[in-house]
Design a protein around this motif. Structure first.
Motif, PDB file in Angstrom:
ATOM      1  N   SER A  30     -39.966 -62.966  -0.698  1.00  0.00           N
ATOM      2  CA  SER A  30     -40.309 -61.642  -0.164  1.00  0.00           C
ATOM      3  C   SER A  30     -39.329 -61.214   0.925  1.00  0.00           C
ATOM      4  O   SER A  30     -38.940 -60.044   1.001  1.00  0.00           O
ATOM      5  N   VAL A  31     -38.912 -62.170   1.775  1.00  0.00           N
ATOM      6  CA  VAL A  31     -37.933 -61.853   2.818  1.00  0.00           C
ATOM      7  C   VAL A  31     -36.605 -61.435   2.189  1.00  0.00           C
ATOM      8  O   VAL A  31     -35.981 -60.450   2.596  1.00  0.00           O
ATOM      9  N   LEU A  32     -36.163 -62.198   1.175  1.00  0.00           N
ATOM     10  CA  LEU A  32     -34.885 -61.887   0.523  1.00  0.00           C
ATOM     11  C   LEU A  32     -34.946 -60.532  -0.179  1.00  0.00           C
ATOM     12  O   LEU A  32     -33.992 -59.735  -0.093  1.00  0.00           O
ATOM     13  N   ALA A  33     -36.037 -60.262  -0.887  1.00  0.00           N
ATOM     14  CA  ALA A  33     -36.151 -58.972  -1.584  1.00  0.00           C
ATOM     15  C   ALA A  33     -36.169 -57.822  -0.584  1.00  0.00           C
ATOM     16  O   ALA A  33     -35.512 -56.789  -0.785  1.00  0.00           O
ATOM     17  N   HIS A  34     -36.918 -58.003   0.501  1.00  0.00           N
ATOM     18  CA  HIS A  34     -36.975 -56.950   1.520  1.00  0.00           C
ATOM     19  C   HIS A  34     -35.591 -56.724   2.127  1.00  0.00           C
ATOM     20  O   HIS A  34     -35.154 -55.574   2.303  1.00  0.00           O
ATOM     21  N   TYR A  35     -34.894 -57.809   2.438  1.00  0.00           N
ATOM     22  CA  TYR A  35     -33.559 -57.672   3.024  1.00  0.00           C
ATOM     23  C   TYR A  35     -32.612 -56.968   2.052  1.00  0.00           C
ATOM     24  O   TYR A  35     -31.827 -56.099   2.457  1.00  0.00           O
ATOM     25  N   ALA A  36     -32.687 -57.322   0.772  1.00  0.00           N
ATOM     26  CA  ALA A  36     -31.830 -56.663  -0.223  1.00  0.00           C
ATOM     27  C   ALA A  36     -32.111 -55.170  -0.292  1.00  0.00           C
ATOM     28  O   ALA A  36     -31.183 -54.355  -0.369  1.00  0.00           O
ATOM     29  N   HIS A  37     -33.390 -54.801  -0.249  1.00  0.00           N
ATOM     30  CA  HIS A  37     -33.723 -53.376  -0.284  1.00  0.00           C
ATOM     31  C   HIS A  37     -33.189 -52.651   0.940  1.00  0.00           C
ATOM     32  O   HIS A  37     -32.755 -51.494   0.840  1.00  0.00           O
ATOM     33  N   ASP A  42     -30.947 -52.814  -5.655  1.00  0.00           N
ATOM     34  CA  ASP A  42     -32.118 -52.662  -6.497  1.00  0.00           C
ATOM     35  C   ASP A  42     -32.309 -53.911  -7.350  1.00  0.00           C
ATOM     36  O   ASP A  42     -31.333 -54.561  -7.746  1.00  0.00           O
ATOM     37  N   ARG A  43     -33.556 -54.196  -7.657  1.00  0.00           N
ATOM     38  CA  ARG A  43     -33.881 -55.427  -8.375  1.00  0.00           C
ATOM     39  C   ARG A  43     -33.587 -55.291  -9.872  1.00  0.00           C
ATOM     40  O   ARG A  43     -33.868 -54.254 -10.482  1.00  0.00           O
ATOM     41  N   LEU A  44     -33.034 -56.344 -10.446  1.00  0.00           N
ATOM     42  CA  LEU A  44     -32.801 -56.443 -11.890  1.00  0.00           C
ATOM     43  C   LEU A  44     -33.525 -57.685 -12.397  1.00  0.00           C
ATOM     44  O   LEU A  44     -33.461 -58.748 -11.767  1.00  0.00           O
ATOM     45  N   GLU A  45     -34.215 -57.554 -13.517  1.00  0.00           N
ATOM     46  CA  GLU A  45     -34.856 -58.697 -14.147  1.00  0.00           C
ATOM     47  C   GLU A  45     -34.344 -58.810 -15.574  1.00  0.00           C
ATOM     48  O   GLU A  45     -34.355 -57.823 -16.318  1.00  0.00           O
ATOM     49  N   VAL A  46     -33.888 -59.977 -15.959  1.00  0.00           N
ATOM     50  CA  VAL A  46     -33.386 -60.213 -17.315  1.00  0.00           C
ATOM     51  C   VAL A  46     -34.262 -61.263 -17.986  1.00  0.00           C
ATOM     52  O   VAL A  46     -34.936 -62.047 -17.310  1.00  0.00           O
ATOM     53  N   VAL A 121     -27.118 -54.845  -7.299  1.00  0.00           N
ATOM     54  CA  VAL A 121     -28.352 -55.388  -7.855  1.00  0.00           C
ATOM     55  C   VAL A 121     -28.641 -56.757  -7.246  1.00  0.00           C
ATOM     56  O   VAL A 121     -27.731 -57.453  -6.785  1.00  0.00           O
ATOM     57  N   PHE A 122     -29.933 -57.130  -7.256  1.00  0.00           N
ATOM     58  CA  PHE A 122     -30.308 -58.493  -6.916  1.00  0.00           C
ATOM     59  C   PHE A 122     -31.302 -58.990  -7.949  1.00  0.00           C
ATOM     60  O   PHE A 122     -31.945 -58.201  -8.650  1.00  0.00           O
ATOM     61  N   TYR A 123     -31.409 -60.296  -8.068  1.00  0.00           N
ATOM     62  CA  TYR A 123     -32.312 -60.886  -9.046  1.00  0.00           C
ATOM     63  C   TYR A 123     -32.894 -62.186  -8.496  1.00  0.00           C
ATOM     64  O   TYR A 123     -32.339 -62.816  -7.598  1.00  0.00           O
ATOM     65  N   ASP A 124     -34.033 -62.560  -9.044  1.00  0.00           N
ATOM     66  CA  ASP A 124     -34.705 -63.809  -8.700  1.00  0.00           C
ATOM     67  C   ASP A 124     -35.193 -64.393 -10.017  1.00  0.00           C
ATOM     68  O   ASP A 124     -36.136 -63.870 -10.609  1.00  0.00           O
ATOM     69  N   PHE A 147     -31.686 -66.978  -6.557  1.00  0.00           N
ATOM     70  CA  PHE A 147     -31.717 -65.613  -6.040  1.00  0.00           C
ATOM     71  C   PHE A 147     -30.265 -65.187  -5.917  1.00  0.00           C
ATOM     72  O   PHE A 147     -29.475 -65.845  -5.233  1.00  0.00           O
ATOM     73  N   GLY A 148     -29.905 -64.101  -6.568  1.00  0.00           N
ATOM     74  CA  GLY A 148     -28.512 -63.683  -6.567  1.00  0.00           C
ATOM     75  C   GLY A 148     -28.337 -62.206  -6.301  1.00  0.00           C
ATOM     76  O   GLY A 148     -29.272 -61.403  -6.446  1.00  0.00           O
ATOM     77  N   VAL A 149     -27.133 -61.848  -5.903  1.00  0.00           N
ATOM     78  CA  VAL A 149     -26.749 -60.467  -5.607  1.00  0.00           C
ATOM     79  C   VAL A 149     -25.414 -60.200  -6.269  1.00  0.00           C
ATOM     80  O   VAL A 149     -24.519 -61.051  -6.250  1.00  0.00           O
TER      81      VAL A 149
END
Length: 445
Positions: A30-37, A42-46, A121-124, A147-149
């Motif tokens: 959650s910290v990483l996603a918030h920081y990325a935003h 923006d989040r990408l899911e594959v 983009v970022f992904y988890d 977790f990547g960017v």
């Protein structure tokens, strides 16, 4: 079939997880996603399934990740059944994804040219590698998370600086002490050019690369006892080569000063003119921005798709060190291998954290002591940022970017600020970018 204790256990190298461990991971994610935003990503899911052809030699080269072995992926066939599962239309070889970058590259190729570049983009993602069972350890499993960017579609070295500052800022957001982060950087283009000039065949190139990268890990403090064996292996690979060739490779393999000194420049400067000077300039700019950055020419990243700046990130605490909790770099050709109607080359830069390693770092730093109570805002509209900040151009994109970054670090008043990493003079691309991401305000810095 009678029930046996073995049936209650997961496969070796995988784990059941429950309770506090998952709460810690949920918090870190959650910290990483918030920081990325807050940085305009923006989040990408594959999908977990990827076509086996995505990891073919034609796309990722001979070594898609360190210690690559074709048997190191979990392969399966994906049948496309007809009604009632009585007919098979197609049977496609597939793998469980062993890492995130290749799938991100494949995704971008599939949506071009509809997307406005650059994309942040970022992904988890959960990832799987079929590691040999006798090599498994807490830090090396068959199932793990990344977790990547990625910054897709921009060639400016400011994008590389953005990725490195993202890592530093994310680690501080997770509770890692500011001065404990160490970034080791190099330039894979130097390695590639020297390998070509040395007349190495592909197998030798991969073997030398893995020796250099492992020696760099030894210098960073990871299993340093391997250094003698690795040096012997490298000497064997270089046996019979011209003296000048051997001297250059030895300079690459055993570079430990942290800088580009005159002797190193005299030895390697002609291999890829301008690259060492640019590497030294980038390092100096990062240091001036407060990042602990050292040059190690052995950091060549075993992944074959890297083309330029490469780096590995360590956390060095008073009583322990964590080597290579993150790694990444520039990969300007990977996306083009997927794009049948797009440009042959789509520049990109990125990195990934190994989440399990990251959680161990956070635990050592005391990040889980007590209950974190951070308040986090969520944004559900189309806008990826509240403000697009455009660095004023002085002709040095890395320094221009870092000047803007340090001017705004910690002073955004809760706003999501996206730092422009393209050419400042390219106002058309800048406006298209802001419009495509519904960013309402653009300011210069």
């Amino acid at each position: 079939m009678p029930h046996t204790p073995r049936n209650t256990q997961p496969f070796a190298g995988t784990r059941d997880r429950f309770g506090p461990e998952l709460r810690q991971r949920d918090y870190a994610q959650s910290v990483l996603a918030h920081y990325a935003h807050t940085r305009g990503y923006d989040r990408l899911e594959v999908p977990a399934l990827e076509r086996k052809s995505s990891f073919s030699r034609q796309i990722v080269g001979a070594s898609p990740w360190p210690e690559w072995n074709p048997k190191g992926v979990f392969e399966l066939d994906v049948p496309d059944y007809g009604p009632g599962h009585t007919r098979t239309y197609e049977n496609t070889p597939a793998v469980l994804i062993p890492e995130g970058t290749v799938s991100v590259a494949r995704w971008l190729a599939s949506v071009m040219p509809a997307q406005t570049l650059p994309l942040k983009v970022f992904y988890d993602l959960p990832c799987w590698r079929n590691e040999a069972v006798d090599t498994l350890s807490p830090g090396k499993a068959r199932e793990f998370r990344q977790f990547g960017v990625e910054i897709l579609g921009v060639a400016s070295p400011a994008a590389d600086a953005e990725i490195i500052t993202f890592i530093d800022g994310a680690l501080r957001a997770l509770g890692v002490p500011e001065h404990s982060v160490r970034v080791r950087i190099s330039d894979v283009a130097l390695f590639r050019t020297l390998a070509e000039q040395s007349g190495f065949e592909e197998q030798t190139t991969v073997a030398v690369k893995e020796c250099l990268d492992a020696l760099a890990e030894c210098r960073a403090g990871k299993d340093p006892d391997r250094a003698r064996e690795l040096t012997t292996r490298l000497n064997t690979l270089l046996a019979g080569r011209p003296a000048e060739t051997v001297r250059r490779w030895q300079a690459m393999a055993h570079h430990d000063s942290g800088d580009i000194d005159p002797d190193l420049l005299a030895t390697l400067g002609e291999v890829a003119p301008g690259h060492l000077e640019q590497l030294a300039s980038t390092t100096q700019a990062l240091r001036q921005a407060g990042l602990n950055t050292v040059i190690d020419l052995g950091v060549v990243r075993s992944h074959e798709y890297y083309t330029g700046l490469a780096f590995e990130v360590d956390v060095v605490l008073e009583d322990t060190s964590f080597v290579e909790i993150a790694g990444g770099g520039r990969y300007d050709h990977l996306i083009g291998h997927f794009a049948s109607h797009g440009p042959g080359t789509v520049p990109a830069s990125g990195f990934a954290f190994g989440m399990e390693r990251l959680l161990a770092v956070m635990d050592a730093c005391g990040a889980f002591t007590g209950a974190p109570t951070h308040q986090r805002s969520h944004h559900f509209g189309p806008s990826t940022a509240d403000r697009l900040l455009v660095p004023t151009s002085t002709g040095d994109p890395v320094r221009d970017y870092l000047r803007a970054y340090t001017a705004t670090r910690g002073r955004t008043d809760g706003q999501r600020v996206d730092l422009w990493v393209g050419e400042a003079a390219d106002t058309n691309s800048l406006h298209r970018y802001a419009q495509a991401r519904h960013i309402p305000e653009t300011t210069s810095c």
